[in-house]
Scaffold this active site. Sequence first.
Site, short mmCIF file in Angstrom:
data_model
loop_
_atom_site.label_atom_id
_atom_site.label_comp_id
_atom_site.label_asym_id
_atom_site.label_seq_id
_atom_site.Cartn_x
_atom_site.Cartn_y
_atom_site.Cartn_z
N LYS A 73 22.07 -36.16 -45.07
CA LYS A 73 21.57 -34.84 -44.66
C LYS A 73 22.67 -34.07 -43.97
O LYS A 73 23.35 -34.61 -43.09
CB LYS A 73 20.40 -35.05 -43.68
CG LYS A 73 19.75 -33.76 -43.21
CD LYS A 73 18.63 -33.34 -44.13
CE LYS A 73 18.14 -31.93 -43.86
NZ LYS A 73 18.99 -30.89 -44.45
N LYS A 132 27.58 -33.82 -45.73
CA LYS A 132 28.02 -32.44 -45.50
C LYS A 132 28.60 -31.89 -46.79
O LYS A 132 29.12 -32.65 -47.60
CB LYS A 132 29.09 -32.40 -44.41
CG LYS A 132 29.29 -31.03 -43.79
CD LYS A 132 28.25 -30.78 -42.74
CE LYS A 132 28.39 -29.47 -42.04
NZ LYS A 132 27.56 -29.47 -40.82
N THR A 170 18.62 -23.96 -34.08
CA THR A 170 19.86 -24.48 -33.51
C THR A 170 20.16 -23.78 -32.18
O THR A 170 20.40 -24.43 -31.16
CB THR A 170 21.04 -24.32 -34.49
OG1 THR A 170 20.63 -24.80 -35.77
CG2 THR A 170 22.26 -25.09 -34.04
N ASN A 204 24.31 -17.08 -36.43
CA ASN A 204 22.96 -17.60 -36.30
C ASN A 204 22.78 -18.42 -35.02
O ASN A 204 21.72 -18.38 -34.40
CB ASN A 204 22.64 -18.44 -37.55
CG ASN A 204 21.24 -18.99 -37.50
OD1 ASN A 204 20.30 -18.28 -37.17
ND2 ASN A 204 21.09 -20.26 -37.80
N SER A 220 15.02 -29.04 -39.66
CA SER A 220 15.17 -29.33 -41.09
C SER A 220 14.31 -30.54 -41.45
O SER A 220 13.68 -30.57 -42.51
CB SER A 220 16.63 -29.68 -41.41
OG SER A 220 17.36 -28.53 -41.70
#
Length: 459
Positions: free
Chosen positions: A80, A116, A201, A252, A392
């Site tokens: 992930k 990643k 985040t 973000n 997520s």
Amino acid sequence: MEEQTRSIVQQSLNALLENENFLTDLKGGMRQKAFTSLNSILSTPNQIHKSFLRVPLEGGEVVRIPSYRVHHNDALGPYKGGIRFHETVNEEEVVNLAFLMTLKNALHNVPFGGGKGGIMINPKDFSEKELHKICIKYVRYFNNVIGPDKDIPAPDVGSGEREMDWMMAEYKKINQGSPYLGSFTGKSVENGGSLGRREATGKGVYFTFRYLLNNYVKDNQATFATTTNPFAKTALEYVNRELTVAVQGFGNVGSVTALEAYRCAHIQNKVVAVSDRNVTLFNADGLDIPALVEFTAKNKGDLPTSEDQLTAAGIAATIQGREDILTMDVDVLFLAALENQLNDQNKTQIKARIIVEGANAPTTREADDYLSEKGVVIIPDILANAGGVIVSYLEWLQGRETQFFSEEEVYNQLLAKMRNTMDTLLPQYFGDTFSLRQNCYIHSVTRLSTVLYRQGKLY
Ligand code: GLU
């Protein structure tokens, strides 16, 4: 892999080797060998996938774009991690970021491994149509190695829900008849994404800071009064007073972190500086963060770069160089841009005594050692910025069940997970001389080592 990550893993393994309560059945020579095996397993990715995407541009020319998907470790679940869209993407960086994902998921008990991806482009150089094509090509080239139970990509620097929506659609098209909602996370809510994922985040980054200072340290003030622990001493100085805050990066993560600080009713924060790839904006009385968020929404994500723009938007600030934010005289510095921002060159000029890593790996080993030695409290990336991958995970779960949580349920679960991790770590951190990063790594490596041993991977 970055030397910093490698050496902290080695340090964590050394600490565990000495710990007689850890993996008690491993003794003598066997124990030594198992620890050497753990070090090789953890410091090497399982696979590195690389492709040169062939993309026809609107002008007719064809370009080849270097792209990666790295599988670091899947002992705890499917791989992930995000896909970074940036012109400096390279193999070593993606490997290191995949490793950080393994550690991050292990730390917060998220049932995923670490992966990643990266695409070596500056997304601003491409039209929307071209970006769409790049996303489609990425999925076609890496289709065999991704999937809801194999490897689940998400957004990272330079990518967002638009890209995840396109990618999921291509995955769905190629793999007709297979489940697809869990193939990508960070999708738009309309397309199977989770409420709260976009802000997760940044909210998590601010929450770790607030929880450390305003809950843990504040609640333990009496015991901390006689402490000799350098980090506890530093933290204690910042409780119950007005704090000045700077936030590097206004994407973000940074923009949400800045908004959280601006709105926080628990701590008297004044966000005096924010920055992006062009400028630092400063106002000693505090910046109007909501107005800046509104401005960036209308200006391709960029902060105002001229007096005229500031005046037109009714924002009071002075304009400084983009790097100036790092060395400003503030109490708290949030790093929400890219890697290696605090480094050997600027480490002696850093004035903030609390540093929170919203980005991955923003502090080099030299700067980390130097600042930790000086008692600076550094809340590391894998602890502070895990909000994205935690939500997520919730998105993946919701997609599997096709039952969706309310925004409040998402935040409650997010904060509960982060609080749990911190309740385990903070007593250790403020009770010994290891940095918080070292404590996090020891925690993650313990979990990973136990599972690798149980799965018979150390023979
Ligand atoms: N790119 C984010 C990170 O570095 C999120 C990863 C995810 O949601 O899988 O943590």
